[in-house]
Design an enzyme around this catalytic site. Structure first.
Site, mmCIF file in Angstrom:
data_model
loop_
_atom_site.group_PDB
_atom_site.id
_atom_site.type_symbol
_atom_site.label_atom_id
_atom_site.label_comp_id
_atom_site.label_asym_id
_atom_site.label_seq_id
_atom_site.Cartn_x
_atom_site.Cartn_y
_atom_site.Cartn_z
ATOM 1 N N PHE A 245 0.478 -11.605 -1.524
ATOM 2 C CA PHE A 245 -0.077 -12.418 -0.859
ATOM 3 C C PHE A 245 -0.075 -13.946 0.546
ATOM 4 O O PHE A 245 -0.793 -13.868 0.464
ATOM 5 C CB PHE A 245 -1.340 -12.564 -1.548
ATOM 6 C CG PHE A 245 -1.487 -11.846 -2.327
ATOM 7 C CD1 PHE A 245 -2.511 -10.587 -1.681
ATOM 8 C CD2 PHE A 245 -2.606 -11.891 -3.826
ATOM 9 C CE1 PHE A 245 -2.619 -9.633 -2.691
ATOM 10 C CE2 PHE A 245 -2.811 -10.517 -4.567
ATOM 11 C CZ PHE A 245 -3.144 -9.727 -4.098
ATOM 12 N N GLY A 513 4.624 -5.227 7.904
ATOM 13 C CA GLY A 513 5.224 -4.203 6.634
ATOM 14 C C GLY A 513 5.180 -2.818 7.338
ATOM 15 O O GLY A 513 5.872 -1.940 7.587
ATOM 16 N N ARG A 616 -2.930 4.535 13.335
ATOM 17 C CA ARG A 616 -2.587 5.604 13.022
ATOM 18 C C ARG A 616 -2.757 5.291 10.455
ATOM 19 O O ARG A 616 -1.740 3.702 11.223
ATOM 20 C CB ARG A 616 -1.665 5.962 12.888
ATOM 21 C CG ARG A 616 -1.421 7.861 11.803
ATOM 22 C CD ARG A 616 0.193 8.569 12.465
ATOM 23 N NE ARG A 616 0.024 8.844 13.776
ATOM 24 C CZ ARG A 616 0.178 9.864 14.411
ATOM 25 N NH1 ARG A 616 1.869 9.433 14.004
ATOM 26 N NH2 ARG A 616 -0.254 10.737 14.782
ATOM 27 N N PRO A 620 -4.257 7.228 3.986
ATOM 28 C CA PRO A 620 -5.285 7.062 3.452
ATOM 29 C C PRO A 620 -5.783 6.309 2.161
ATOM 30 O O PRO A 620 -6.241 5.394 1.831
ATOM 31 C CB PRO A 620 -6.221 8.157 3.722
ATOM 32 C CG PRO A 620 -5.072 8.863 4.572
ATOM 33 C CD PRO A 620 -3.610 8.769 4.110
ATOM 34 N N GLY A 692 -3.623 -4.058 5.790
ATOM 35 C CA GLY A 692 -3.593 -5.194 4.877
ATOM 36 C C GLY A 692 -4.333 -6.785 4.129
ATOM 37 O O GLY A 692 -5.289 -6.866 3.451
ATOM 38 N N GLU A 693 -4.197 -6.613 5.461
ATOM 39 C CA GLU A 693 -5.004 -8.138 5.853
ATOM 40 C C GLU A 693 -6.060 -8.388 6.724
ATOM 41 O O GLU A 693 -7.615 -8.556 6.649
ATOM 42 C CB GLU A 693 -3.580 -8.909 6.616
ATOM 43 C CG GLU A 693 -2.571 -8.858 5.674
ATOM 44 C CD GLU A 693 -1.809 -10.387 7.010
ATOM 45 O OE1 GLU A 693 -1.048 -11.097 5.525
ATOM 46 O OE2 GLU A 693 -1.473 -10.825 7.655
#
Ligand SMILES: Cc1cc2nc3c(=O)[nH]c(=O)nc-3n(C[C@H](O)[C@H](O)[C@H](O)COP(=O)(O)OP(=O)(O)OC[C@H]3O[C@@H](n4cnc5c(N)ncnc54)[C@H](O)[C@@H]3O)c2cc1C
Ligand code: SF4
Lengths: 733, 316
Positions: A245, A513, A616, A620, A692-693
């Site tokens: 994190f 990333g 994209r 998923p 992710g963020e």
């Protein structure tokens, strides 16, 4: 490969493997406990000794004396490292305070010694025998008290401290509807499962560390600088990471002290930071005080947007960039943002999941809710009305893609937003029930990223890159990318990560990333395809599918190209100026329903929905996992996470997981995630962005707004705990 | 952790004898509290006497119509015992509101009563703490004390007792049976079991050194509706900010004990007479003489409101 014009059609667009919900390829290793995490790599070096870190007992001042006699004489002790005997050490570029303190102390639990012994228990017992006398200095620990001394900081990671467009002051003063409110967000801890941990071993002047680190190349460079040895003499290996994190972007005391300990002990040494040390020894998300001013016309058009933020850090540190999103999120001709930085002698502040946006949206998105109420508008409609398709500070720069409105509208529909009532009237037994919404926004960042791909005679494709998988699913999306590019099934791809011997990747951070690292793999695979067709003497438009390469009427097994030896290709994806021409961002909308116990004020989330537009979606399943994890973290930020500052002694008091509460299962009953169908050709050939963020951005404000809708009580100071509601709740059950 | 020696005993007599023989000894049961404290060197016993396998693991009916709960009965077993669930529902509810399933599988009845405070300064050996190091001061006073005591505290210590089980035991008028090194047995009403911090917060109970808890007895069931409301910031796996354990009869009379407000489970029998009149007079009586800090003052209205909620729930 240089990516400087928007992507056209390429093999990834087939989406036979990329874009499919895919189980983690390393999942079985993790669920069976056979994925080796740093501290458990018993086999990498024989004869490992154990190091235990001694942390400073004061926040600021000096070590007056240190007596190692008793500790040295304790059973099993091999060596003790301190600043006195460690030799000359520089400070890494990414560190604000030294990783080994003394005689000057910069923050509480700054490492001041490492005790190395034959067993962990011996090292820990001896560490408590290190006798230290301190001369306590005077420090600043209270952000609210320090903001008058805050200064304008220099640009932080390319983010300028101030911005101004039009005439904010005049427009705000003239606005018929105004909101001017102050918000606070507390210090947060990453609180990942796996502690910082390292095993270090020297062979001559060559150092290897098996560690847990998000950014291999940065950290190799910083380690070289700190130790004063060439980068080439250092190898980092970090294949599995139990969460970071942002807490593992940089070297921490475990890496440096393991290396120094191994040198002193003349044998490999392993060091993990114990939980209480993680919170005050390593970095955290700094607290903020924010002021948001919004001016609007009576029909809800924003005419003035002002956002200021104050945060603190150690001398030489940086601000929490909490105003960053406000420069881009809503239309409005007159705008200002400003960040100010005070010196605080608390532990080092730094990046934590969505640095800037996460705390920034915690304030801004309550403010928007408050403005909607003043306007008598639905907060979804207010946001939709103020959408912008161009960078509002530089209107000549369009967003590459921006479907925020669709996120909001889709979410409102799916969540049953139309059933939201006015504040304080919805009851379900003893629960006051409310709904809240907030926009999610996080910039997309791309970074250069290299990879090497190898083709074996068996048709197996092996990818090597120093990219890390911090639990996000990197192994899998890299495998998907290589499989799609080379036309092989997923089980014919082997992915090797986290080793500094591999080509340098973008690393894991800032949600860059996924897109960056897979783009690097794409580039390497393009080269490998060229090598394959050349080797097989096929036309350059050959099709790679089903483990075969086909051109015209010829179809050859892919592995045949490696019949006389492995084919190896390596490339680095680099970026032109598309990110300057287009503002690339990710968007979302969070909807939350909460129940508030009418008597006790206990707040419980009942359901959550996120709708995300983030280019994209490569996998998923993993992306959903990222987003629900982030939503959980956002619920924590809203309702419980706070590092309690002792303003006298200058440290975070609740420095373990009993005191620093993060959500448990019972806090998160129901979550849904919807990804809008997107592909952004300006970001890379992958047409992907980060998620992710994005997932954490705005969540806490949506919870806060739901609490307001449930109770009619507006809380502007996070976390929203029952003590902040109690005096204002209705009288009777 | 300091090095220590260890032995396992097979009888209460052997346990107390071992204690008498070895200076600096401690009993260890489930170890879920003591071991953590030893790792941090908050507790530094030189010798551990493992009592966890003593045959004190049964729940038996007493001639008086109550239950005798062996000191080594695990929290999970106690909470799921059919008689406890039927007649002492408050105890089951308090137990399952505590810790986690894994911990409750290890934690014992005796160990639970004797678990130590969760004051974060107690846990940080760099900080002054009179309970950990008598005479060093109390860092919580003037520091972070949102979780701390509002009643019964002293200038030396404002820590709370963290047990949920003990709150139910207090409302149920439990008694703690012990045996000392000389083999002398006694029963201590739970009301008299915990010592006020005063100037000696390191002394937490009336147990003499080496006195072994053998059982906890419950008088015969009192009927009524049993409710345990543990108030906390997160939904599970957190210590109580405050807790209300209540037994309410049909006529509105009953009993109330509080957790999270003082150094012991807090009950004021005299205040209970006001129960039929609602939460406020009872809360006033329970919290009479309360002393709060800026950070924990919310506990007073919280107790009253939580109690009001519990009484409303009891009415159905
Ligand atoms: C993460 C975590 C969360 C928790 N959450 C909660 C919670 O929410 N609510 C709650 O109530 N509790 C909670 N607990 C505490 C838990 O209930 C206690 O740790 C447990 O009950 C202690 O029992 P034990 O048998 O393991 O005691 P031990 O650790 O073995 O012993 C505790 C003490 O009792 C003494 N002792 C043990 N047996 C005897 C005996 N027969 N006679 C005399 N002395 C004896 C020991 O010497 C020691 O001093 C939590 C604990 C942890 C670790
Ligand atoms: S409240 Fe008690 S336990 Fe906490 S620091 Fe003060 S003396 Fe120690």
């Amino acid at each position: 490969m240089k990516f400087d014009t928007p992507a056209t059609t390429n093999p990834i667009d087939q989406m036979k493997i990329v874009g499919k919900p895919t189980n983690r390829i390393e999942g079985p290793l993790k669920t069976t406990g056979t994925a080796p995490y740093a501290y458990e790599r018993h086999d990498v070096a024989a004869n490992q000794a154990y190091g235990y870190v001694v942390g400073s007992a004061i926040a600021k001042g000096r070590i007056a004396s240190m007596n190692l006699g008793e500790a040295r004489a304790a059973p099993g002790v091999i060596a003790i490292v301190t600043a006195d005997n460690a030799g000359k050490l520089a400070k890494g570029d990414f560190n604000t305070a030294k990783l080994l303190g003394g005689p000057d102390i910069e923050h509480y639990h700054q490492a001041i010694a490492l005790v190395v012994a034959d067993s962990f228990e011996q090292a820990r017992a001896a560490a408590s025998l290190v006798r230290v006398e301190y001369a306590r200095g005077k420090g600043a620990y209270d952000l609210a008290a320090a903001i008058d001394t805050a200064i304008k900081p220099k640009a932080s990671f390319g983010t300028e401290p101030d911005s101004a467009v039009g005439n904010f002051a005049a427009a705000f003063a003239a606005a018929p509807v105004q909101l001017d409110a102050r918000y606070t967000t507390p210090d947060h801890s990453h609180a990942m499962m796996e502690p910082h941990a390292t095993i270090a071993a020297w062979k001559g002047d060559k150092l290897t560390v098996w560690t847990s680190n998000q950014m291999i190349a940065w950290s190799v460079g910083d380690m070289a600088k700190t130790l004063g040895i060439p980068k080439e003499n250092i190898r980092f290996d970090s294949p599995y990471i139990g969460g970071g994190f942002g807490g593992k972007l940089f070297n921490r005391a475990d890496v440096l002290l393991a290396a120094l300990g191994a040198k002193a002990a003349k044998r490999p040494v392993k060091v993990a930071l114990p939980r209480p040390l993680m919170i005050n020894n390593t970095t955290h998300r700094p607290a903020t005080i924010q002021r948001v001013r919004l001016g609007a016309t009576a029909d809800g058009k924003l005419t003035a947007i002002g956002h200021e933020s104050w945060s603190g850090d150690l001398p030489g540190g940086g601000p929490e960039t909490a105003v960053a999103q406000t420069r881009l999120l809503y239309a409005g001709e007159n705008r200002m943002t400003a960040m100010r930085l005070a010196v605080l002698d608390l532990p080092e502040g730094n990046a934590m999941r969505a640095p800037g946006e996460a705390p920034g949206l915690m304030a801004l998105e309550i403010a928007v809710d408050e403005l909607a109420e003043k306007l008598g508008m639905d907060p979804v409609a207010l946001r939709v009305l103020n959408d912008t398709q161009v960078d509002p500070e530089k209107p000549s720069r369009p967003f590459s893609q921006r479907q925020l409105n669709k996120c909001l509208e889709t979410g409102a529909d799916k969540f049953g937003w139309s059933k939201r009532a006015k504040p304080g009237v919805t009851r379900d037994g003893r629960w006051l029930v409310g709904m809240g919404v907030a926009a999610a926004f996080r910039n997309n960042l791309n970074g250069p990223s290299a990879a090497r791909v190898r083709l074996a005679k068996s048709g197996v494709v092996t990818v090597e890159t120093d990219m890390t998988d911090i639990g996000t699913g990197t192994y899998t999306i890299i495998a998907q990318t290589a499989a799609e590019m080379m036309g092989v099934p997923l089980d014919k791809v082997v992915v090797k990560l986290g080793d500094s011997a591999f080509p340098v990747s973008a690393g894991s951070g800032g949600q860059w990333g996924a897109n960056s690292s897979t783009a690097g793999v794409y580039a390497a695979c393009v080269k490998l395809r060229e090598a394959v067709v050349q080797k097989l003497g096929l036309a350059s438009d050959a099709v790679f599918a089903d483990g075969k390469v086909k051109a015209g009427r010829r179809s050859v097994a892919l592995g045949d190209a490696a019949a006389d030896g492995e084919l190896v290709a390596e490339d680095n994806m680099e970026y032109g100026d598309l990110a300057e021409k287009f503002q690339q961002s990710t968007f979302g909308a969070h909807f939350v329903e909460v129940g508030v116990d009418a008597m006790t004020g206990e707040i419980r989330v009942r359901r959550m929905l996120a709708v995300c537009a983030a280019g994209r979606i490569l996998n998923p399943k993993a992306a959903r996992s990222q987003v629900i994890g982030a939503m959980t973290m956002g619920a924590g930020a809203a309702l419980m996470e706070e590092l309690a500052v002792d303003k006298r002694f200058g440290f975070f008091v609740n420095h373990d997981l009993a005191g620093y509460e993060v959500p448990v299962h019972a806090d998160i009953p129901h979550q849904d995630v919807i990804f809008l169908d997107e592909a952004d050709p300006t970001t890379s050939p992958m047409k992907a962005k980060g998620v992710g963020e994005l997932g954490i951005c705005g969540v806490a404000a949506a919870v806060a707004n739901a609490v307001y809708n449930a109770t009619g009580v507006r809380v502007r100071n996070y976390p929203i705990t029952l003590d902040k509601l109690l005096g204002k709740l209705p009288d009777m059950v | 952790m300091k090095s220590f020696t260890y032995e396992r005993v097979d009888s209460s007599a052997a346990a107390t004898a071992a204690f008498a023989r070895t200076p600096g000894a401690r009993f260890i049961a489930g170890g879920t509290n003591l071991l953590d404290l030893m790792k941090l060197e908050i507790e530094t016993p030189q010798h551990l006497i493992d009592v966890s396998r003593l045959a004190l693991d049964k729940i038996e009916a007493t001639p008086e119509g109550g239950l005798r709960i062996g000191a080594m009965v695990r929290n999970t077993d106690l909470a799921s015992d059919a008689r406890v669930r039927r007649d002492y529902g408050l105890l089951t509810r308090a137990l399952v509101a505590g810790a986690s399933g894994q911990l409750r599988n290890k934690a014992t009845t005796a160990g639970n009563l004797l678990q130590r405070t969760r004051c974060p300064y107690f846990y940080d050996t760099n900080q002054p703490c009179n309970k950990r190091q008598p005479g060093s001061g109390c860092a919580a006073i003037g520091g972070f004390n949102r979780l701390h005591a509002v009643v019964g505290a002293s200038d030396a210590c404002i820590a709370t007792h963290p047990s949920d089980m003990a709150v139910a035991m207090r409302a149920l008028d439990a008694a703690i049976e012990t045996v000392d090194a000389a083999g002398k047995a006694r029963a201590i009403p739970i009301a008299d079991f915990y010592r006020a911090p005063a100037k000696t917060p390191h002394l937490e109970t009336v147990l003499a050194p080496g006195e072994l808890i053998t059982a906890v007895t419950l008088p015969k069931p009192v009927g009524g509706t049993h409710i345990y409301h543990k108030v906390r910031d997160r939904a599970s796996y957190a210590f109580a900010l405050i807790a209300v354990g209540a037994i309410v009869q049909r006529d509105g009379t009953g009993r109330v004990a509080l957790g999270g407000v003082g150094y012991k489970p807090w009950r004021v029998e005299a205040a209970e007479a006001a129960l039929p009149r609602g939460a406020k007079p009872v809360a006033d009586g329970l919290l009479a003489g309360a002393k709060t800090t800026h950070e924990n003052a919310y506990k007073l209205p919280l107790v009253e409101r939580a109690l009001a909620g519990v009484l409303a729930q009891a009415k159905g």
